[in-house]
Design a protein around this motif. Structure first.
Motif, PDB file in Angstrom:
ATOM      1  N   UNK A   9      -2.264  -8.656  -5.691  1.00  0.00           N
ATOM      2  CA  UNK A   9      -3.213  -7.537  -5.632  1.00  0.00           C
ATOM      3  C   UNK A   9      -3.950  -7.507  -4.294  1.00  0.00           C
ATOM      4  N   UNK A  10      -4.294  -8.661  -3.791  1.00  0.00           N
ATOM      5  CA  UNK A  10      -4.966  -8.750  -2.487  1.00  0.00           C
ATOM      6  C   UNK A  10      -4.034  -8.263  -1.386  1.00  0.00           C
ATOM      7  N   UNK A  11      -2.757  -8.635  -1.465  1.00  0.00           N
ATOM      8  CA  UNK A  11      -1.779  -8.178  -0.472  1.00  0.00           C
ATOM      9  C   UNK A  11      -1.663  -6.650  -0.479  1.00  0.00           C
ATOM     10  N   UNK A  12      -1.576  -6.073  -1.657  1.00  0.00           N
ATOM     11  CA  UNK A  12      -1.476  -4.615  -1.773  1.00  0.00           C
ATOM     12  C   UNK A  12      -2.729  -3.943  -1.215  1.00  0.00           C
ATOM     13  N   UNK A  13      -3.892  -4.489  -1.510  1.00  0.00           N
ATOM     14  CA  UNK A  13      -5.141  -3.916  -1.023  1.00  0.00           C
ATOM     15  C   UNK A  13      -5.227  -3.983   0.498  1.00  0.00           C
ATOM     16  N   UNK A  14      -4.791  -5.065   1.089  1.00  0.00           N
ATOM     17  CA  UNK A  14      -4.814  -5.183   2.551  1.00  0.00           C
ATOM     18  C   UNK A  14      -3.856  -4.187   3.197  1.00  0.00           C
ATOM     19  N   UNK A  15      -2.685  -3.994   2.593  1.00  0.00           N
ATOM     20  CA  UNK A  15      -1.741  -3.001   3.119  1.00  0.00           C
ATOM     21  C   UNK A  15      -2.344  -1.609   3.031  1.00  0.00           C
ATOM     22  N   UNK A  16      -2.971  -1.277   1.904  1.00  0.00           N
ATOM     23  CA  UNK A  16      -3.619   0.032   1.762  1.00  0.00           C
ATOM     24  C   UNK A  16      -4.761   0.202   2.755  1.00  0.00           C
ATOM     25  N   UNK A  17      -5.516  -0.849   2.984  1.00  0.00           N
ATOM     26  CA  UNK A  17      -6.603  -0.788   3.948  1.00  0.00           C
ATOM     27  C   UNK A  17      -6.080  -0.466   5.343  1.00  0.00           C
ATOM     28  N   UNK A  18      -5.002  -1.115   5.741  1.00  0.00           N
ATOM     29  CA  UNK A  18      -4.402  -0.853   7.055  1.00  0.00           C
ATOM     30  C   UNK A  18      -3.893   0.584   7.133  1.00  0.00           C
TER      31      UNK A  18
END
Length: 134
Positions: A9-18
Motif C-alpha cells: 500500500x505504501x508503494x502504491x501511495x508513493x507511485x500515486x504521489x509522484x
C-alpha cells in the motif's frame, strides 16, 4: 498471524504521489482571468507607475492607452509595436486588458495573444464589481 502487510500500500501511495506531483503543474496552466461584474480585490499599484491599458470596444476595435489618455482605434500590429517600445522604456509596467461585456471572446483572446508575443508575461483583466457592491 493477525498482521496486515502494508508495504504494498505504501508503494502504491508513493507511485500515486509522484504521478500527481508531475501532472498537477500541467493542469494549472493558462491565464488567470477576472470576469465582468465579479467580486475581487483591486490590484496593488506597482511602483506607482501608470499601467498600459489595452481595450476592446463593443464593435471589436482595439485601443491602447497609457496614463489614462484616450486614443484612436489601432490595429493589433500597432499595439504590439507600441507595447514593445513602452516595455523597453519602462520594464515591469503592468499591462491590463479591458473588454466590453458584449464583445466576442475571440477578440479578447487575440489581443492577449498579441500582448504575449510583444513580451508581456503577465496580463491583468479589468472588471467591475456587481451592482450591489458599488
Amino acid at each position: 498471524m493477525g498482521e496486515i502487510n502494508v508495504v504494498p500500500f505504501i508503494d502504491v501511495m508513493l507511485v500515486l504521489l509522484v504521478i500527481f506531483m508531475i501532472t498537477a503543474p500541467m493542469l494549472t496552466q493558462g491565464v488567470q482571468v477576472d470576469l465582468p461584474q465579479v467580486s475581487s480585490e483591486p490590484i496593488e499599484d506597482i511602483e506607482n507607475q501608470e499601467p498600459i491599458i489595452a481595450t476592446v470596444d463593443k464593435e471589436g476595435r482595439f485601443y491602447l492607452s497609457i496614463g489614462g489618455e484616450d486614443q484612436d482605434p489601432i490595429s493589433l500590429e500597432q499595439i504590439a509595436d507600441r507595447v514593445i517600445i513602452l516595455l523597453e522604456r519602462r520594464p515591469g509596467t503592468q499591462v491590463l486588458v479591458k473588454g466590453h461585456r458584449e464583445v466576442g471572446y475571440g477578440a479578447v483572446v487575440s489581443l492577449m495573444s498579441t500582448l504575449q508575443t510583444a513580451g508581456v508575461s503577465n496580463v491583468g483583466l479589468i472588471s467591475e464589481p456587481p451592482p450591489e457592491e458599488r
